[in-house]
Design a protein around this motif. Structure first.
Motif, PDB file in Angstrom:
ATOM      1  N   UNK A 168      -0.082   2.691  -5.559  1.00 38.84           N
ATOM      2  CA  UNK A 168       0.642   1.446  -5.807  1.00 38.84           C
ATOM      3  C   UNK A 168       0.377   0.474  -4.668  1.00 38.84           C
ATOM      4  N   UNK A 169       0.175  -0.784  -5.028  1.00 43.51           N
ATOM      5  CA  UNK A 169      -0.041  -1.827  -4.025  1.00 43.51           C
ATOM      6  C   UNK A 169       0.843  -3.021  -4.362  1.00 43.51           C
ATOM      7  N   UNK A 170       1.198  -3.774  -3.335  1.00 46.97           N
ATOM      8  CA  UNK A 170       1.948  -5.010  -3.523  1.00 46.97           C
ATOM      9  C   UNK A 170       0.978  -6.183  -3.561  1.00 46.97           C
ATOM     10  N   UNK A 171       1.198  -7.085  -4.502  1.00 46.25           N
ATOM     11  CA  UNK A 171       0.344  -8.262  -4.605  1.00 46.25           C
ATOM     12  C   UNK A 171       0.741  -9.296  -3.553  1.00 46.25           C
ATOM     13  N   UNK A 172       0.051 -10.409  -3.561  1.00 47.29           N
ATOM     14  CA  UNK A 172       0.222 -11.411  -2.509  1.00 47.29           C
ATOM     15  C   UNK A 172       1.641 -11.960  -2.415  1.00 47.29           C
ATOM     16  N   UNK A 173       2.369 -11.967  -3.544  1.00 48.86           N
ATOM     17  CA  UNK A 173       3.723 -12.525  -3.496  1.00 48.86           C
ATOM     18  C   UNK A 173       4.710 -11.602  -2.789  1.00 48.86           C
ATOM     19  N   UNK A 174       4.284 -10.358  -2.500  1.00 48.63           N
ATOM     20  CA  UNK A 174       5.147  -9.427  -1.790  1.00 48.63           C
ATOM     21  C   UNK A 174       6.221  -8.794  -2.640  1.00 48.63           C
ATOM     22  N   UNK A 175       6.273  -9.123  -3.932  1.00 46.90           N
ATOM     23  CA  UNK A 175       7.303  -8.596  -4.822  1.00 46.90           C
ATOM     24  C   UNK A 175       6.710  -7.796  -5.979  1.00 46.90           C
ATOM     25  N   UNK A 176       5.603  -8.277  -6.513  1.00 47.81           N
ATOM     26  CA  UNK A 176       5.008  -7.653  -7.687  1.00 47.81           C
ATOM     27  C   UNK A 176       4.234  -6.400  -7.299  1.00 47.81           C
ATOM     28  N   UNK A 187      -6.768   3.086   0.073  1.00 46.69           N
ATOM     29  CA  UNK A 187      -5.564   3.638   0.685  1.00 46.69           C
ATOM     30  C   UNK A 187      -5.546   5.150   0.526  1.00 46.69           C
ATOM     31  N   UNK A 188      -4.966   5.833   1.483  1.00 50.34           N
ATOM     32  CA  UNK A 188      -4.923   7.285   1.434  1.00 50.34           C
ATOM     33  C   UNK A 188      -3.778   7.791   0.561  1.00 50.34           C
ATOM     34  N   UNK A 189      -2.669   7.059   0.533  1.00 50.48           N
ATOM     35  CA  UNK A 189      -1.514   7.496  -0.241  1.00 50.48           C
ATOM     36  C   UNK A 189      -1.809   7.367  -1.727  1.00 50.48           C
ATOM     37  N   UNK A 190      -1.747   8.470  -2.442  1.00 54.23           N
ATOM     38  CA  UNK A 190      -2.039   8.433  -3.872  1.00 54.23           C
ATOM     39  C   UNK A 190      -1.337   9.591  -4.567  1.00 54.23           C
TER      40      UNK A 190
END
Length: 345
Positions: A168-176, A187-190
């Motif tokens: 999971x990643x956060x988009x530029x808006x920091x919320x989505x 990223x290592x976390x999966x």
């Protein structure tokens, strides 16, 4: 008058707050008056019930009905079920698994804390749910959930297994929040994610029907695996298939059957709008439906699982060890199915 004697069959009208007590038990921070559904909502939700016994309730969830939000909301399945689906139980049923708001199909709920706990373990990891009782273990091994999806394009192989971890990643808006294949994020976390798939028929007008069998339960697993691992996003999935949808040439509205040249007749359920949400619509709804569920007959095994006795046969009934359910598709998917099937006649 305190000494009055009521006649038989006399109706008593009580304040709404008494009926709302079931809700307030589960959602103390939320004003109970905002959560109690009206009679139409209760009747509607009860019509969705496919099966009910002492341990579980199985529903056919329509699209756009949220299962559970960040907070209990008036129109979420979790909040409504507390009042509409408690029946003769003091507590409402608990969710065992979830479906996306836009998707449809089988939704399983446990009617007791014990049944919900065993089933949640089963859906999390089948090995955790197993015990020393072989009949229960065999029923656990038979557990499966199968989805039908209409995708844009067609996989190269007619069937296979997708083993692609998700992150999971956060988009530029920091919320989505967005789910994506782990190897693409850096990223290592999966989380491990495995999906078996099978193509159900030929590609018609650029679309194919798939049967999807998730071996793990991750958020948006099927949608991401279809869009990013197979390269065939699900019709109506604008979150993970937006760029493909922009280039996609939708099913044309033709009056002539392309194969025979005869006048085209669309086979569809009576009274349904051809356009609404189907592949003919300008903005199709998500074509992802949880169609089939096989699981242990928890109502049969629950007494055995809670018993300390080694003689399991004394506690078992003659009912089947396994239950199987098949849910009909929502109207927009039925229309798309009938439309594409008509090209095969």
């Amino acid at each position: 008058m305190h000494n009055e004697v009521m006649k038989a069959h006399t109706r008593i009208y009580v304040p709404v707050s008494i009926a709302e007590s079931r809700i307030s038990k589960r959602f103390d921070p939320i004003p109970s008056g905002t959560l109690y559904p009206n009679a139409d909502e209760i009747a509607y939700l009860q019509r969705l019930v496919m099966y009910k016994d002492s341990a579980i309730i199985v529903l056919n969830k329509p699209p756009k009905l949220p299962v559970k939000g960040n907070l209990p909301v008036h129109n979420s399945m979790d909040a409504l079920a507390a009042a509409a689906l408690s029946y003769d139980y003091e507590e409402g049923p608990q969710l065992v698994h979830r479906l996306d708001r836009e998707s449809s199909g089988i939704l399983l709920m446990g009617r007791t804390k014990e049944s919900a706990s065993y089933l949640q373990q089963l859906f999390t990891n089948v090995n955790i749910a197993k015990t020393s009782y072989s009949a229960w273990n065999n029923a656990c091994d038979a557990t499966c959930m199968r989805y039908w999806a209409l995708v844009i394009g067609s996989p190269r192989e007619k069937e296979g297994i997708i083993s692609a971890p998700l992150t999971k990643v956060l988009l530029d808006d920091g919320k989505t929040e967005r789910v994506m294949l782990a190897h693409q994020s850096g990223l290592e976390t999966c989380q491990e994610a495995v999906t078996a798939y099978r193509v159900l028929g030929p590609m018609i007008n650029g679309c194919s029907w798939l049967e999807l069998h998730p071996h793990t339960s991750r958020k948006h697993q099927l949608r991401v695996h279809c869009a990013e691992a197979l390269g065939t996003p699900i019709v109506g999935d604008y979150k993970y298939g937006w760029f493909v949808h922009r280039k996609w040439k939708q099913t044309p509205q033709v009056n002539i059957e392309p194969a025979s040249g005869e006048p085209y007749k669309l086979r569809r359920p009576d009274g349904l709008d051809v356009q609404k949400g189907s592949v003919l619509s300008k903005v199709p709804l998500l074509h992802l439906h949880c169609r089939e569920l096989v699981l242990p007959n928890i109502a049969k095994f629950l007494r055995v699982l809670q018993s300390k006795s080694d003689d399991h046969k004394l506690h078992l009934s003659s009912k089947s060890d396994v239950l199987r359910f098949v849910a009909s598709m929502p109207s927009h998917m039925k229309i798309s199915w009938n439309l594409m099937s008509s090209y095969l006649v």
